[in-house]
Design a protein around this motif. Structure first.
Motif, mmCIF file in Angstrom:
data_model
loop_
_atom_site.group_PDB
_atom_site.id
_atom_site.type_symbol
_atom_site.label_atom_id
_atom_site.label_comp_id
_atom_site.label_asym_id
_atom_site.label_seq_id
_atom_site.Cartn_x
_atom_site.Cartn_y
_atom_site.Cartn_z
ATOM 1 N N SER A 37 0.934 -1.168 0.668
ATOM 2 C CA SER A 37 -0.068 -0.460 0.248
ATOM 3 C C SER A 37 0.965 0.987 -0.256
ATOM 4 O O SER A 37 0.390 2.314 -0.425
ATOM 5 C CB SER A 37 -1.181 0.372 1.269
ATOM 6 N N VAL A 38 2.023 1.420 0.359
ATOM 7 C CA VAL A 38 2.672 2.699 0.577
ATOM 8 C C VAL A 38 4.269 1.698 0.080
ATOM 9 O O VAL A 38 4.802 0.775 1.155
ATOM 10 C CB VAL A 38 2.729 2.294 2.220
ATOM 11 N N THR A 39 5.192 2.923 -0.229
ATOM 12 C CA THR A 39 6.361 2.967 -0.604
ATOM 13 C C THR A 39 7.900 3.784 0.422
ATOM 14 O O THR A 39 7.151 5.129 0.676
ATOM 15 C CB THR A 39 7.150 2.895 -1.400
ATOM 16 N N THR A 40 8.567 2.826 1.838
ATOM 17 C CA THR A 40 9.171 4.183 1.921
ATOM 18 C C THR A 40 10.613 3.796 1.101
ATOM 19 O O THR A 40 11.149 3.527 1.344
ATOM 20 C CB THR A 40 9.473 3.550 2.973
ATOM 21 N N ASN A 41 10.963 5.436 0.700
ATOM 22 C CA ASN A 41 11.974 5.836 0.530
ATOM 23 C C ASN A 41 12.867 7.356 0.525
ATOM 24 O O ASN A 41 12.123 8.228 1.169
ATOM 25 C CB ASN A 41 11.529 6.662 -1.245
ATOM 26 N N ALA A 42 13.959 7.321 0.230
ATOM 27 C CA ALA A 42 14.562 8.571 0.854
ATOM 28 C C ALA A 42 15.770 8.690 -0.246
ATOM 29 O O ALA A 42 16.081 7.630 -1.326
ATOM 30 C CB ALA A 42 15.709 8.132 1.985
ATOM 31 N N SER A 43 16.044 9.504 -0.703
ATOM 32 C CA SER A 43 17.086 10.742 -1.053
ATOM 33 C C SER A 43 18.821 10.245 -0.763
ATOM 34 O O SER A 43 18.580 10.315 -0.062
ATOM 35 C CB SER A 43 17.197 12.254 -1.646
#
Ligand SMILES: [Zn+2]
Ligand SMILES: [Zn+2]
Length: 127
Positions: A37-43
């Motif tokens: 349902s959601v993806t956790t992302n960072a640069s």
């Protein structure tokens, strides 16, 4: 130094230095790419990231112009996304084996949130 890997362990990577603020992304592309349902992302700075094993098993899919999603071709784990800015990558935090010692700062792309996703935290929400 952070370490991460795909589900089958064929692909391993390292990140030197700091990762940027992380967010829970509800966009439909992240949902389809992850099945969640959601993806956790960072640069992360592209210069801080390197594959240490299995780079030959990394496949690429251009999900929208200039956005190239990189994944393990053996097990399907989404790993990083390359964007039009070659100095940065978006890292899929679910593939980390290390603790990045940061917590997600917000929910983004709420306009494409799955209707069955219920947000139960108090983080800022952005369309
Ligand atoms: Zn794999
Ligand atoms: Zn997304």
């Amino acid at each position: 130094m952070l370490q991460g890997s795909c589900l089958c362990g064929s692909v391993r990577y390292e990140v030197q230095g700091e990762i940027g603020p992380s967010v829970h992304c509800h966009c439909v592309q992240c949902r389809k790419a992850s099945g969640a349902s959601v993806t956790t992302n960072a640069s992360v700075a592209a210069s801080d990231f390197r594959f240490v094993e299995g780079e030959a098993d990394v496949g690429e899919f251009e999900s929208s112009p200039g956005n190239i999603r990189c994944f393990c071709t053996k097990c399907g784990s989404p790993l990083i996304k390359r964007t039009a800015d070659p100095s940065k990558l978006r890292l899929r935090l679910g593939t980390l084996d290390s603790d990045p010692k940061t917590e997600p700062a917000a929910h983004i792309f709420l306009r494409s949130k799955a209707p069955w996703t219920v947000i139960t935290d108090d983080l800022p929400q952005h369309d």
